[in-house]
Design an enzyme around this catalytic site. Structure first.
Site, PDB file in Angstrom:
ATOM      1  N   LYS A  36       0.806  -1.232   0.000  1.00  0.00           N
ATOM      2  CA  LYS A  36       0.000   0.000   0.000  1.00  0.00           C
ATOM      3  C   LYS A  36       0.839   1.282   0.000  1.00  0.00           C
ATOM      4  O   LYS A  36       0.441   2.273  -0.599  1.00  0.00           O
ATOM      5  CB  LYS A  36      -0.961   0.011   1.181  1.00  0.00           C
ATOM      6  CG  LYS A  36      -0.266   0.106   2.529  1.00  0.00           C
ATOM      7  CD  LYS A  36      -1.230  -0.047   3.687  1.00  0.00           C
ATOM      8  CE  LYS A  36      -0.476   0.116   4.986  1.00  0.00           C
ATOM      9  NZ  LYS A  36      -1.132  -0.555   6.113  1.00  0.00           N
ATOM     10  N   ARG A 131      -7.143  -1.056  17.467  1.00  0.00           N
ATOM     11  CA  ARG A 131      -7.646  -0.822  16.112  1.00  0.00           C
ATOM     12  C   ARG A 131      -8.532  -2.025  15.803  1.00  0.00           C
ATOM     13  O   ARG A 131      -9.408  -2.333  16.599  1.00  0.00           O
ATOM     14  CB  ARG A 131      -6.499  -0.610  15.121  1.00  0.00           C
ATOM     15  CG  ARG A 131      -6.935   0.205  13.892  1.00  0.00           C
ATOM     16  CD  ARG A 131      -5.809   0.479  12.927  1.00  0.00           C
ATOM     17  NE  ARG A 131      -5.401  -0.732  12.200  1.00  0.00           N
ATOM     18  CZ  ARG A 131      -4.445  -0.747  11.271  1.00  0.00           C
ATOM     19  NH1 ARG A 131      -3.802   0.363  10.957  1.00  0.00           N
ATOM     20  NH2 ARG A 131      -4.133  -1.858  10.656  1.00  0.00           N
TER      21      ARG A 131
HETATM   22  C1  LIG Z   1      -0.146  -1.249   6.726  1.00  0.00           C
HETATM   23  C2  LIG Z   1      -0.342  -2.534   7.404  1.00  0.00           C
HETATM   24  C3  LIG Z   1       0.742  -3.396   7.606  1.00  0.00           C
HETATM   25  C4  LIG Z   1       2.152  -3.036   7.232  1.00  0.00           C
HETATM   26  O1  LIG Z   1       2.691  -2.165   8.180  1.00  0.00           O
HETATM   27  P1  LIG Z   1       4.199  -1.619   8.047  1.00  0.00           P
HETATM   28  O2  LIG Z   1       4.378  -0.817   9.267  1.00  0.00           O
HETATM   29  O3  LIG Z   1       4.235  -0.810   6.792  1.00  0.00           O
HETATM   30  O4  LIG Z   1       5.097  -2.777   7.973  1.00  0.00           O
HETATM   31  C5  LIG Z   1       0.478  -4.619   8.194  1.00  0.00           C
HETATM   32  N1  LIG Z   1      -0.760  -4.971   8.564  1.00  0.00           N
HETATM   33  C6  LIG Z   1      -1.826  -4.172   8.376  1.00  0.00           C
HETATM   34  C7  LIG Z   1      -3.170  -4.642   8.817  1.00  0.00           C
HETATM   35  C8  LIG Z   1      -1.651  -2.920   7.802  1.00  0.00           C
HETATM   36  O5  LIG Z   1      -2.711  -2.130   7.628  1.00  0.00           O
END
Ligand SMILES: *Cc1c(COP(=O)(O)O)cnc(C)c1O
Length: 355
Positions: A36, A131
């Site tokens: 993302k 969350r």
């Molecule tokens: C964005 C996200 C990640 C990745 O997190 P990073 O800090 O970029 O490694 C993992 N799990 C979920 C649910 C996320 O939304």
């Protein structure tokens, strides 16, 4: 060349992905590459796959569809819990998803039956960050309900830390996941395949040997894309930084006072600005603004340049101390935080260039 542009050093991203795959696989952990941050740009995602990543995850269905359209056919998971209104496309384009609502999982099951698929479900558990996720005491029950649904496969449990609440991953909170998996295996006589224990912020636990045994997947974005870990405020050992550099063009340079003249009200964003009178300074404006970028997350590459602030389309920098002869048309470079990267990659006004 058009500006502003984010230059993406694809070799460094591939290197980071390889480094993390090595480190994690030595510890029995699979890396789900999270795309993302780069809006799932095909060259970035392909670099992750070349480095040995076998599964991808993205929070946006549009990004998943674009990866499919770019010929990426490895397993892809939707990592934001799905909206009820997107269920048909979630089943169509993603192999699995992270979930926390039984009604959504039922809808996924129904739609999977229609499409003749088996959608994989990772049940998210809230171990403290507040969350997404079901509360630990409800996991056993919800898992039982998922196991009865014919269209979905209960793949395992997941948790997310260090995001909303800023709760740091620990042995204790990752252990909750492993214990719950043990309870599920005992109660229902199944094997829980996946324990998706966290994101970039959880890498520290593995480094320190403090990850609860049983965790076998990390979902990693930031450490691959930037080599940083915002939650723990550090560089990730072994990775490269400067994977992405923002280049902006100067549209005005003038010596001006540092203190505004006139009565001060609110700025364009409703905040009351504060100013320090440092005497006259050489001020430059670059063509980039808050519409394009979370400017608090930018750091000038030239250490003698200081960001003063910005408005929707203008970023102001103090270039008084810079030894570079900055004038109209000069290019000023910035490093970026995860937040700044997200906004820059999403802005259609910002060019992206693979280097
Ligand atoms: C964005 C996200 C990640 C990745 O997190 P990073 O800090 O970029 O490694 C993992 N799990 C979920 C649910 C996320 O939304």
């Amino acid at each position: 060349m058009t500006y502003p542009v984010v230059e993406i050093y694809i070799d460094r991203i591939r290197y980071n992905a390889g480094c993390l795959v090595d480190f994690c696989s030595k510890n029995g952990i699979e890396v789900m590459g999270i795309s993302k941050g780069a809006c799932a740009m095909a060259p970035v995602v392909k670099a992750m796959l070349q480095a040995g990543i076998k599964k991808l995850g993205d929070s946006r269905l549009q990004n998943i569809i674009s990866m499919r359209q770019n010929g990426i056919n490895c397993p892809i998971y939707l990592i934001r819990i799905p909206m009820l209104s997107e269920i048909d496309n979630v089943v169509r384009w993603a192999d699995g998803s992270l979930n926390s609502e039984i009604d959504v999982i039922k809808a996924l099951s129904q739609e999977s039956m229609i499409q003749g698929k088996k959608h994989r479900v990772i049940l998210m558990v809230d171990v403290g960050d507040l969350r997404e996720g079901v509360m630990p005491e409800d996991v056993l029950n919800v898992a039982g309900m998922i196991l009865e649904l014919p269209g979905v496969e209960f793949e395992g449990l997941g948790t997310n830390l260090g995001c909303f609440g800023g709760v740091l991953p620990s042995f204790e909170n990752t252990k909750i996941l492993a214990e719950l998996a043990g309870d599920i295996e005992k109660r229902y006589g199944i094997k829980v395949q996946t324990l998706s224990g966290g994101n970039t912020a959880t890498l520290t636990l593995l480094e320190k040997g403090k990850l609860a045994p049983g965790i076998n997947q990390f979902r990693i974005g930031e450490a691959i894309l930037l080599g940083t870990d915002a939650t723990n405020f550090r560089r990730v050992p072994g990775t490269l930084q400067d994977t992405m550099i923002l280049k902006t063009e100067v549209i005005e340079v003038k010596i001006k006072p540092s203190y505004p003249r006139g009565e001060i009200g609110r700025d364009a964003f409703g905040n009351t600005p504060t100013h320090v009178d440092k005497g006259p300074m050489k001020r430059a404006i670059v063509a980039l603004g808050k519409q394009d970028c979370r400017i608090e997350g930018l750091v000038p590459v030239d250490e003698n340049i200081e960001i003063l602030g910005g408005s929707s389309d203008h970023l102001l920098v103090d270039v008084t101390k810079s030894v570079n002869n900055i004038k109209v048309g000069s290019i000023i470079e910035f490093r970026m935080s995860y937040g700044a990267m997200l906004s820059l990659m999403t802005s259609k006004y910002v060019e992206k260039k693979i280097v």
